[in-house]
Design a protein around this motif. Structure first.
Motif, short mmCIF file in Angstrom:
data_model
loop_
_atom_site.label_atom_id
_atom_site.label_comp_id
_atom_site.label_asym_id
_atom_site.label_seq_id
_atom_site.Cartn_x
_atom_site.Cartn_y
_atom_site.Cartn_z
N GLY A 46 -33.44 -15.77 22.79
CA GLY A 46 -33.96 -15.96 21.44
C GLY A 46 -34.42 -17.37 21.17
N GLU A 57 -40.84 -17.74 23.74
CA GLU A 57 -39.47 -17.37 23.40
C GLU A 57 -38.74 -16.88 24.65
OE1 GLU A 57 -37.07 -14.00 20.76
OE2 GLU A 57 -39.16 -14.51 20.25
N SER A 59 -36.69 -14.42 26.28
CA SER A 59 -36.51 -13.02 25.88
C SER A 59 -35.32 -12.34 26.54
CB SER A 59 -37.77 -12.22 26.21
OG SER A 59 -38.10 -12.35 27.60
N LYS A 232 -24.80 -7.71 15.02
CA LYS A 232 -26.09 -8.39 15.19
C LYS A 232 -25.92 -9.90 15.23
CE LYS A 232 -29.64 -5.19 13.55
NZ LYS A 232 -30.73 -4.98 12.57
N GLU A 324 -25.24 -18.45 12.97
CA GLU A 324 -25.78 -17.18 13.45
C GLU A 324 -26.17 -16.26 12.30
OE1 GLU A 324 -26.69 -16.47 16.43
OE2 GLU A 324 -25.96 -18.40 17.17
N ARG A 327 -29.51 -17.41 11.13
CA ARG A 327 -30.59 -16.93 12.00
C ARG A 327 -30.89 -15.46 11.73
NH1 ARG A 327 -27.62 -20.06 15.98
NH2 ARG A 327 -28.77 -21.97 16.47
N LEU A 328 -29.85 -14.66 11.51
CA LEU A 328 -30.05 -13.25 11.22
C LEU A 328 -30.84 -13.07 9.93
CD1 LEU A 328 -29.54 -10.22 11.66
CD2 LEU A 328 -27.32 -10.51 10.53
N GLN A 331 -34.45 -13.93 10.51
CA GLN A 331 -35.13 -12.88 11.25
C GLN A 331 -35.45 -11.69 10.36
OE1 GLN A 331 -36.22 -12.89 14.55
NE2 GLN A 331 -37.26 -11.04 13.82
N ARG A 332 -34.49 -11.31 9.50
CA ARG A 332 -34.71 -10.18 8.59
C ARG A 332 -35.83 -10.50 7.60
NH1 ARG A 332 -29.09 -8.10 6.20
NH2 ARG A 332 -30.26 -6.17 5.88
N THR A 334 -38.35 -12.56 8.20
CA THR A 334 -39.60 -12.53 8.96
C THR A 334 -40.06 -11.10 9.19
OG1 THR A 334 -38.98 -14.58 10.09
CG2 THR A 334 -40.71 -13.25 11.10
N ASP A 335 -39.13 -10.21 9.54
CA ASP A 335 -39.46 -8.81 9.77
C ASP A 335 -40.02 -8.16 8.50
OD1 ASP A 335 -38.60 -9.14 12.33
OD2 ASP A 335 -36.65 -8.20 12.03
#
Length: 338
Positions: A46, A57, A59, A232, A324, A327-328, A331-332, A334-335
Motif C-alpha cells: 500500500g 504503489e 501492491s 481492514k 491505520e 488511512r482506512l 481510503q474510504r 477516496t473510494d
C-alpha cells in the motif's frame, strides 16, 4: 549459606512480580518470524510513491523468506533478523495514463547492515514506462527504506513488550526520570500509579492520548466495534464481540480483552492486554468520542499499563490503531469520490 537479603541478586525472587528471570539475568529468546511477516506486509503493501512522472504503489509482498528473533540477556536485548523480500509495484504514467508493473528486490535485510546500506533493486516488466522505474529507484527506494525502519522500530519496541521485566531498582529510576521530565505538559501525558512491587503487584502507569479523525463520531465508533472494519485497519483476522462481556482479539492474538461498556457513538470501555504482559494482567481502556466541528476527537485513557511496557503500548495505539484508522478513512473517502 548467605544471610537473608544478602544472597546473589540474580536469585532474589520475592521482589519480582512474576518470580521468573530475576533481574533479567538469564537468556530468553522469542521467535519474531511470524510477527515480522505480518508487520513487513503492513508497512510495505500500500506504500504510495508520487512524482512528476506519475504514481506508483507497492501492491503485494510476493516473497518473504527468512527469520527474526529477539534475545534478552543480562537486561539487554539482542536482535537477529535476515530477510529476502520481493515486492510487486504498479504505476500510472502521469502524461500518457499508461499503466506498468514491476518489482522491488531486497535480498539481504539483516542486522549486519544499516538500512541505508541495504541493497534495493528495482525492475520493470518489458515495454515503455521507464520514467516509473526511475521514480521507484529514487523516491520509491527512499520510501521503502522508511518503511523498513518502521518495521525495525516496531520490532525493537512493540514486539519486545515485556521482555525486559521491571525490577525494584529500575522501577524507581524510571519513575524518577519520568517525573523529572514531566515539567512541561504535553498533549499526551503519563501518570504514575504505584511504586509497590511486592508480591504479585506490578508498577503501572496511565497513558492519556488524543487524536482527531475526519469523520462523524458514529462512523469512528463503528470502526472500533465492527469486525470487518477492525480487520481492514489491523490487516489481521480479529474476534470482535461488541457487547458487554464480549471478547476482543486482534493482531494475531497479540492484543486481547473484553468489552465492559459500550455507549454507541460516545464511549467504549475495555479490559485490554498485550500477550507479552504478565499473565492475567489487564489495563482498563476508555475511548471517548467527541464531535469537534466536522471532525471527531478520540480521548484515550489506558490505565494499568506495566511501567516497562509504556513506550510499546503508546506506539501500538499510535501506529497500529490511530494511524491505520486514519488511512482506512482516507481510503474510504477516496473510494466514495470515485
Amino acid at each position: 549459606m548467605a544471610k537473608w537479603g544478602q544472597g546473589d541478586p540474580r536469585w532474589i525472587v520475592e521482589e519480582r512480580a512474576d518470580a521468573t528471570n530475576v533481574n533479567n539475568w538469564h537468556w530468553t529468546e522469542r521467535d519474531a518470524t511470524s510477527w515480522s511477516k505480518t508487520k513487513l506486509k503492513e508497512v510495505l503493501v500500500g506504500l504510495v510513491v508520487e512524482g512528476e512522472a506519475g504514481r506508483c504503489e507497492i501492491s503485494d509482498l510476493k516473497r518473504v523468506e527468512g527469520e527474526a528473533s529477539c534475545n534478552s540477556r543480562k537486561g539487554k536485548l539482542i536482535f537477529f533478523y535476515e530477510w529476502n523480500l520481493r515486492l510487486s509495484w504498479r504505476g500510472t504514467v502521469k502524461q500518457s495514463g499508461e499503466k506498468h508493473k514491476g518489482s522491488v528486490e531486497i535480498p539481504n535485510l539483516s542486522e549486519e547492515n544499516e538500512v541505508d546500506d541495504t541493497e534495493i533493486n528495482v525492475s520493470k516488466k518489458k515495454g515503455e514506462g521507464d520514467v516509473l522505474k526511475d521514480l521507484m529507484r529514487t523516491e520509491g527506494t527512499t520510501k521503502v527504506r522508511e518503511a523498513l525502519r518502521d518495521y525495525l522500530k516496531a520490532l525493537k519496541t512493540e514486539f519486545t513488550l515485556g521482555m525486559i521485566l521491571p525490577t525494584k531498582a529500575t522501577v524507581g529510576q524510571e519513575l524518577a526520570a519520568e517525573q523529572k521530565l514531566s515539567g512541561d505538559t504535553t498533549q499526551d501525558s503519563v501518570l504514575p500509579e504505584s511504586l509497590d512491587v511486592i508480591g504479585v503487584k506490578i508498577p503501572t502507569v496511565k497513558i492519556i492520548m488524543r487524536e482527531f479523525f475526519n469523520c462523524p463520531a458514529e462512523e469512528l465508533y463503528s470502526i472500533f466495534t465492527t469486525k470487518e472494519l477492525v480487520q481492514k485497519f489491523s490487516k489481521c483476522p480479529a474476534v470482535i464481540e461488541a457487547e458487554k462481556g464480549g471478547r476482543l482479539q486482534m493482531f494475531d492474538g497479540s492484543v486481547s480483552g473484553e468489552y465492559t461498556e459500550l455507549v454507541p457513538s460516545q464511549r467504549i470501555v475495555l479490559k485490554w492486554r498485550c500477550r507479552s504482559w504478565p499473565e492475567e494482567h489487564y489495563a482498563m481502556v476508555g475511548l471517548n468520542f467527541k464531535a469537534v466541528g466536522a471532525q471527531t476527537e478520540v480521548q484515550l485513557e489506558c490505565q494499568g499499563v506495566p511501567v516497562s511496557n509504556e513506550d510499546g503500548t503508546r506506539h501500538c495505539w499510535k501506529k497500529q490503531y490511530f494511524e491505520e484508522i486514519g488511512r482506512l478513512l482516507l481510503q474510504r473517502s477516496t473510494d466514495t469520490m470515485e
